[in-house]
Design a protein around this motif. Sequence first.
Motif, PDB file in Angstrom:
ATOM      1  N   THR A 196      52.985  49.699  42.361  1.00  0.00           N
ATOM      2  CA  THR A 196      54.055  48.709  42.231  1.00  0.00           C
ATOM      3  C   THR A 196      53.568  47.334  42.676  1.00  0.00           C
ATOM      4  N   VAL A 197      54.272  46.317  42.237  1.00  0.00           N
ATOM      5  CA  VAL A 197      53.936  44.951  42.649  1.00  0.00           C
ATOM      6  C   VAL A 197      54.011  44.823  44.169  1.00  0.00           C
ATOM      7  N   GLU A 198      55.014  45.486  44.762  1.00  0.00           N
ATOM      8  CA  GLU A 198      55.191  45.411  46.212  1.00  0.00           C
ATOM      9  C   GLU A 198      54.041  46.063  46.979  1.00  0.00           C
ATOM     10  N   GLU A 199      53.340  46.983  46.344  1.00  0.00           N
ATOM     11  CA  GLU A 199      52.181  47.601  46.987  1.00  0.00           C
ATOM     12  C   GLU A 199      50.970  46.670  46.971  1.00  0.00           C
ATOM     13  N   ILE A 200      51.026  45.648  46.148  1.00  0.00           N
ATOM     14  CA  ILE A 200      49.908  44.698  46.050  1.00  0.00           C
ATOM     15  C   ILE A 200      50.216  43.393  46.783  1.00  0.00           C
ATOM     16  N   PHE A 201      51.417  42.855  46.527  1.00  0.00           N
ATOM     17  CA  PHE A 201      51.767  41.545  47.077  1.00  0.00           C
ATOM     18  C   PHE A 201      52.849  41.688  48.140  1.00  0.00           C
ATOM     19  N   TYR A 202      52.695  40.943  49.227  1.00  0.00           N
ATOM     20  CA  TYR A 202      53.670  40.987  50.309  1.00  0.00           C
ATOM     21  C   TYR A 202      53.628  39.670  51.073  1.00  0.00           C
ATOM     22  N   LEU A 203      54.708  39.396  51.757  1.00  0.00           N
ATOM     23  CA  LEU A 203      54.776  38.182  52.555  1.00  0.00           C
ATOM     24  C   LEU A 203      54.257  38.452  53.952  1.00  0.00           C
ATOM     25  N   ILE A 234      43.515  42.384  32.383  1.00  0.00           N
ATOM     26  CA  ILE A 234      44.840  41.758  32.412  1.00  0.00           C
ATOM     27  C   ILE A 234      44.910  40.461  31.621  1.00  0.00           C
ATOM     28  N   GLY A 235      43.817  40.074  30.987  1.00  0.00           N
ATOM     29  CA  GLY A 235      43.827  38.854  30.180  1.00  0.00           C
ATOM     30  C   GLY A 235      43.827  37.579  31.000  1.00  0.00           C
ATOM     31  N   ALA A 236      43.075  37.593  32.094  1.00  0.00           N
ATOM     32  CA  ALA A 236      42.962  36.405  32.946  1.00  0.00           C
ATOM     33  C   ALA A 236      41.487  36.042  33.073  1.00  0.00           C
ATOM     34  N   THR A 237      41.206  35.024  33.851  1.00  0.00           N
ATOM     35  CA  THR A 237      39.810  34.659  34.087  1.00  0.00           C
ATOM     36  C   THR A 237      39.343  35.220  35.420  1.00  0.00           C
ATOM     37  N   ARG A 238      38.027  35.355  35.565  1.00  0.00           N
ATOM     38  CA  ARG A 238      37.453  35.822  36.832  1.00  0.00           C
ATOM     39  C   ARG A 238      37.807  34.844  37.949  1.00  0.00           C
ATOM     40  N   GLN A 239      37.838  33.570  37.622  1.00  0.00           N
ATOM     41  CA  GLN A 239      38.171  32.556  38.616  1.00  0.00           C
ATOM     42  C   GLN A 239      39.598  32.754  39.135  1.00  0.00           C
ATOM     43  N   THR A 240      40.516  33.103  38.253  1.00  0.00           N
ATOM     44  CA  THR A 240      41.899  33.347  38.665  1.00  0.00           C
ATOM     45  C   THR A 240      41.960  34.514  39.637  1.00  0.00           C
ATOM     46  N   ILE A 241      41.230  35.572  39.346  1.00  0.00           N
ATOM     47  CA  ILE A 241      41.213  36.737  40.243  1.00  0.00           C
ATOM     48  C   ILE A 241      40.673  36.337  41.613  1.00  0.00           C
ATOM     49  N   GLY A 242      39.612  35.551  41.625  1.00  0.00           N
ATOM     50  CA  GLY A 242      39.049  35.093  42.892  1.00  0.00           C
ATOM     51  C   GLY A 242      40.049  34.270  43.698  1.00  0.00           C
ATOM     52  N   LEU A 243      40.760  33.391  43.030  1.00  0.00           N
ATOM     53  CA  LEU A 243      41.760  32.560  43.717  1.00  0.00           C
ATOM     54  C   LEU A 243      42.912  33.406  44.255  1.00  0.00           C
ATOM     55  N   ILE A 244      43.336  34.401  43.486  1.00  0.00           N
ATOM     56  CA  ILE A 244      44.407  35.296  43.948  1.00  0.00           C
ATOM     57  C   ILE A 244      43.938  36.062  45.184  1.00  0.00           C
ATOM     58  N   GLU A 245      42.729  36.615  45.125  1.00  0.00           N
ATOM     59  CA  GLU A 245      42.219  37.403  46.247  1.00  0.00           C
ATOM     60  C   GLU A 245      42.132  36.574  47.527  1.00  0.00           C
ATOM     61  N   LYS A 246      41.783  35.312  47.395  1.00  0.00           N
ATOM     62  CA  LYS A 246      41.661  34.435  48.562  1.00  0.00           C
ATOM     63  C   LYS A 246      43.004  33.889  49.029  1.00  0.00           C
ATOM     64  N   GLU A 285      50.483  37.361  50.696  1.00  0.00           N
ATOM     65  CA  GLU A 285      49.242  38.106  50.904  1.00  0.00           C
ATOM     66  C   GLU A 285      49.104  39.140  49.793  1.00  0.00           C
ATOM     67  N   ASN A 286      47.907  39.683  49.641  1.00  0.00           N
ATOM     68  CA  ASN A 286      47.726  40.682  48.586  1.00  0.00           C
ATOM     69  C   ASN A 286      46.615  41.658  48.937  1.00  0.00           C
ATOM     70  N   ARG A 287      46.598  42.740  48.192  1.00  0.00           N
ATOM     71  CA  ARG A 287      45.587  43.793  48.361  1.00  0.00           C
ATOM     72  C   ARG A 287      44.734  43.940  47.106  1.00  0.00           C
ATOM     73  N   VAL A 288      44.637  42.864  46.324  1.00  0.00           N
ATOM     74  CA  VAL A 288      43.905  42.940  45.059  1.00  0.00           C
ATOM     75  C   VAL A 288      42.444  43.325  45.290  1.00  0.00           C
ATOM     76  N   ARG A 289      41.789  42.672  46.243  1.00  0.00           N
ATOM     77  CA  ARG A 289      40.374  42.972  46.496  1.00  0.00           C
ATOM     78  C   ARG A 289      40.205  44.434  46.899  1.00  0.00           C
TER      79      ARG A 289
END
Length: 67
Positions: A56-63, A24-36, A3-7
């Motif tokens: 931190t990464v842990e503040e964004i991504f978690y299981l 971050i040098g990615a595509t908008r589509q990649t961000i959308g896929l990560i958020e979902k 799970e993530n808190r990117v959005r």
Amino acid sequence: MLENRVRELRARFKWTQQDLAEAIGATRQTIGLIEKGHYAPSISLALKISKAFNVTVEEIFYLKEEE
């Protein structure tokens, strides 16, 4: 499941998906896929996202706990 808190963070910064993608040098589509939750970012991409939001990464991504 990863799970993530990117959005949430992106909204806090008032950034569009395109703003974050460019930062971050990615595509908008990649961000959308990560958020979902359809795409788990590489370690380097996760670190770039955390640096962009200055957390931190842990503040964004978690299981998510399995039920």
